[in-house]
Design an enzyme around this catalytic site. Structure first.
Site, PDB file in Angstrom:
ATOM      1  N   ASN A 212      22.047  16.275  17.360  1.00 37.32           N
ATOM      2  CA  ASN A 212      21.785  15.531  18.596  1.00 37.32           C
ATOM      3  C   ASN A 212      20.811  16.310  19.466  1.00 37.32           C
ATOM      4  O   ASN A 212      20.402  17.419  19.111  1.00 37.32           O
ATOM      5  CB  ASN A 212      23.090  15.214  19.329  1.00 37.32           C
ATOM      6  N   ASP A 281      30.772  13.959  16.881  1.00 40.94           N
ATOM      7  CA  ASP A 281      32.085  13.307  16.772  1.00 40.94           C
ATOM      8  C   ASP A 281      32.417  12.994  15.317  1.00 40.94           C
ATOM      9  O   ASP A 281      33.581  12.888  14.952  1.00 40.94           O
ATOM     10  CB  ASP A 281      32.096  12.011  17.593  1.00 40.94           C
ATOM     11  N   ASP A 309      38.474  17.438  17.596  1.00 42.36           N
ATOM     12  CA  ASP A 309      38.073  17.542  19.000  1.00 42.36           C
ATOM     13  C   ASP A 309      38.478  18.927  19.512  1.00 42.36           C
ATOM     14  O   ASP A 309      39.665  19.226  19.654  1.00 42.36           O
ATOM     15  CB  ASP A 309      38.727  16.434  19.828  1.00 42.36           C
ATOM     16  N   ILE A 310      37.464  19.768  19.769  1.00 39.10           N
ATOM     17  CA  ILE A 310      37.736  21.171  20.081  1.00 39.10           C
ATOM     18  C   ILE A 310      38.475  21.305  21.413  1.00 39.10           C
ATOM     19  O   ILE A 310      39.493  21.982  21.526  1.00 39.10           O
ATOM     20  CB  ILE A 310      36.413  21.985  20.129  1.00 39.10           C
ATOM     21  N   VAL A 311      37.944  20.619  22.440  1.00 38.87           N
ATOM     22  CA  VAL A 311      38.507  20.784  23.779  1.00 38.87           C
ATOM     23  C   VAL A 311      39.965  20.282  23.814  1.00 38.87           C
ATOM     24  O   VAL A 311      40.823  20.882  24.454  1.00 38.87           O
ATOM     25  CB  VAL A 311      37.572  20.143  24.831  1.00 38.87           C
ATOM     26  N   PHE A 326      32.838  18.420  29.576  1.00 33.26           N
ATOM     27  CA  PHE A 326      31.631  17.736  30.030  1.00 33.26           C
ATOM     28  C   PHE A 326      31.652  16.315  29.492  1.00 33.26           C
ATOM     29  O   PHE A 326      32.241  16.055  28.444  1.00 33.26           O
ATOM     30  CB  PHE A 326      30.378  18.459  29.520  1.00 33.26           C
ATOM     31  N   LYS A 340      38.337  10.363  30.367  1.00 31.53           N
ATOM     32  CA  LYS A 340      38.276  11.530  29.471  1.00 31.53           C
ATOM     33  C   LYS A 340      39.073  12.702  30.037  1.00 31.53           C
ATOM     34  O   LYS A 340      39.714  13.436  29.300  1.00 31.53           O
ATOM     35  CB  LYS A 340      36.803  11.928  29.309  1.00 31.53           C
TER      36      LYS A 340
HETATM   37  O1  C5P Z   1      34.506  12.638  23.720  1.00 31.79           O
HETATM   38  P1  C5P Z   1      33.248  13.290  24.152  1.00 31.79           P
HETATM   39  O2  C5P Z   1      32.465  13.875  23.010  1.00 31.79           O
HETATM   40  O3  C5P Z   1      32.386  12.456  25.038  1.00 31.79           O
HETATM   41  O4  C5P Z   1      33.747  14.491  25.072  1.00 31.79           O
HETATM   42  C1  C5P Z   1      32.892  15.453  25.578  1.00 31.79           C
HETATM   43  C2  C5P Z   1      33.654  16.720  25.850  1.00 31.79           C
HETATM   44  O5  C5P Z   1      34.479  17.052  24.746  1.00 31.79           O
HETATM   45  C3  C5P Z   1      32.712  17.904  25.987  1.00 31.79           C
HETATM   46  O6  C5P Z   1      33.314  18.831  26.842  1.00 31.79           O
HETATM   47  C4  C5P Z   1      32.616  18.402  24.559  1.00 31.79           C
HETATM   48  O7  C5P Z   1      32.223  19.764  24.508  1.00 31.79           O
HETATM   49  C5  C5P Z   1      34.019  18.198  24.067  1.00 31.79           C
HETATM   50  N1  C5P Z   1      34.137  17.940  22.627  1.00 31.79           N
HETATM   51  C6  C5P Z   1      34.782  18.861  21.814  1.00 31.79           C
HETATM   52  N2  C5P Z   1      34.928  18.612  20.466  1.00 31.79           N
HETATM   53  C7  C5P Z   1      34.479  17.481  19.928  1.00 31.79           C
HETATM   54  C8  C5P Z   1      33.830  16.518  20.727  1.00 31.79           C
HETATM   55  C9  C5P Z   1      33.670  16.777  22.080  1.00 31.79           C
HETATM   56  O8  C5P Z   1      35.185  19.905  22.316  1.00 31.79           O
HETATM   57  N3  C5P Z   1      34.632  17.277  18.608  1.00 31.79           N
END
Ligand code: C5P
Length: 404
Positions: A212, A281, A309-311, A326, A340
């Site tokens: 991206n 994603d 999803d890391i966060v 973010f 979110k």
């Molecule tokens: O769901 P979305 O991708 O819009 O969410 C954005 C937030 O989630 C950002 O803080 C991004 O760093 C985190 N994120 C993550 N792991 C993922 C996707 C998004 O930590 N696989």
């Protein structure tokens, strides 16, 4: 008059041989306007550009110029000045002075003073752009930074020699703003901050990937702001070509899975986690071991699988850091961001609009920041400034949460 940001700070201003020496007069006056007590030290070369009398009249004190002047040693010699100073600010700092600092020379008053002082030192370089770009000067600057000397500027533009480029003394007002910021006690002293930045690349085959447009600039700026606030910072960076801010521990990764693994290593040691990265994603379910060949078919189908999803993974930990996410959205920024915040169990979310040339690769950005009980708009500003404003908000909310 606005608040005096340097009330009773004792500042030695070192002036060296540069055509910009005249700007030191303005600097001295403005430092005093900020409430600082100022003493001036000039090198011999500086006295060729501006007279000590000018700076004496402005500072209200004799200007020290000689290392071995018995009358000056009796009043404020290099050791006394070194002990007196809360800060030493060299502006303008010539290439020669910078290299003398690197060598730790002590054969003139200013060098000896810097060598004898344990106070913070700020250096505002001013020189011809070729001298500034010379590898010798750049190496010297890196060495000074590694010794925690604050390098402020230089600015760029037309120079006294008629050339255009980097090397101009930063304007006194900007210099003072930067100094004022540096003088604020570090609010995150001893705290550990983890930041993710940049895109991730999800391989399709040995030569192709899904990526991206994230530039990583915001995450790197947040890392710098955290360092400035006194934190111990680890930056997990996706594939970007950005210089690591001084003092930051950088871990390079490429895929979402690698980023997740790097984040989860020692996660319990961190106090604050800022997830700036634009993590993919989805990733190809299967990575082809050979390059996918073009066929006669008009379509090619790739099966994609959701990444972790890391966060959210961090948010599920029993002992979790303060978490800032973010949200880069192309529409309905506020609604999506607030959803979110709750869905991912974040403490705070910074939302911005992207697309149509706004957001990702730009140097400027604006943010709307939400937390459970409030929100704040951080207006359009360079990402470096925006990151500092965001860090101020993070510290406020982190402190508020910590005290409940
Ligand atoms: O769901 P979305 O991708 O819009 O969410 C954005 C937030 O989630 C950002 O803080 C991004 O760093 C985190 N994120 C993550 N792991 C993922 C996707 C998004 O930590 N696989």
């Amino acid at each position: 008059m606005s608040e005096q940001r340097m009330l009773d700070k004792k500042i030695v201003v070192g002036v060296t041989g540069s055509i910009a020496a005249y700007k030191a007069a303005d600097l001295v006056r403005r430092l005093q306007d900020e409430g600082a007590q100022v003493r001036v030290v000039m090198t011999k070369a500086a006295c060729e550009f501006i007279t000590p009398l000018t700076l004496q009249a402005l500072s209200g004190y004799p200007v020290a110029t000689d290392l071995l002047d018995p009358s000056q040693e009796a009043s404020m010699g290099h050791i006394t000045l070194a002990r007196w100073a809360d800060w030493i600010v060299i502006a303008p700092a010539s290439a020669d002075t910078i290299s003398r600092l690197v060598q730790g020379r002590s054969d003139d008053l200013l060098s000896a003073l810097c060598l004898a002082s344990e106070s913070p030192l700020a250096v505002a370089p001013a020189m011809n752009n070729k001298m500034w770009e010379n590898q010798a000067t750049q190496d010297n600057i890196n060495i000074l930074q590694s010794r925690d000397v604050h390098i402020i500027g230089p600015g760029s533009g037309i120079q006294a020699c008629g050339e255009l480029g980097e090397g101009r003394l930063i304007e006194p007002l900007e210099l003072i703003a930067e100094l004022a910021r540096l003088m604020v006690p570090a609010k995150l002293q001893g705290k550990r901050v983890l930041i993710t930045a940049g895109p991730t690349y999800e391989p399709i085959d040995p030569v192709r990937f899904i990526g991206n447009r994230s530039s990583g600039k915001m995450g790197f700026a947040v890392a710098k702001a955290a360092i400035e606030a006194g934190a111990i910072v680890t930056l997990v960076a996706g594939p970007v070509h950005l210089t690591t801010p001084n003092g930051v521990k950088r871990v390079n990764v490429e895929t979402a899975q690698q980023m997740c693994d790097a984040v989860m290593t020692d996660i319990e040691q961190f106090d604050i986690f800022v997830a700036c990265a634009a993590v993919a994603d989805y990733r190809p379910e299967q990575i082809e071991s050979n390059k996918i060949k073009k066929t006669q078919s008009a379509n090619l189908q790739l099966n994609l699988k959701a990444t972790q999803d890391i966060v959210s993974t961090v948010a599920e930990q029993k002992t979790r850091p303060f978490i800032v996410g973010f949200a880069a959205e192309t529409q309905s920024v506020t609604d999506y961001a607030q959803q979110k915040l709750q869905r991912k169990k974040l403490d705070m979310i910074a939302a911005n609009q992207v697309g149509d040339g706004v957001g990702f690769a730009e140097d400027d950005n604006a943010l709307q920041v939400f937390w459970e009980s409030g929100s704040e708009v951080l207006p359009l500003a360079p990402k470096t400034q925006l990151a500092r404003d965001l860090m101020t908000l993070i510290i406020e909310r982190y402190d508020a949460k910590d005290s409940t």
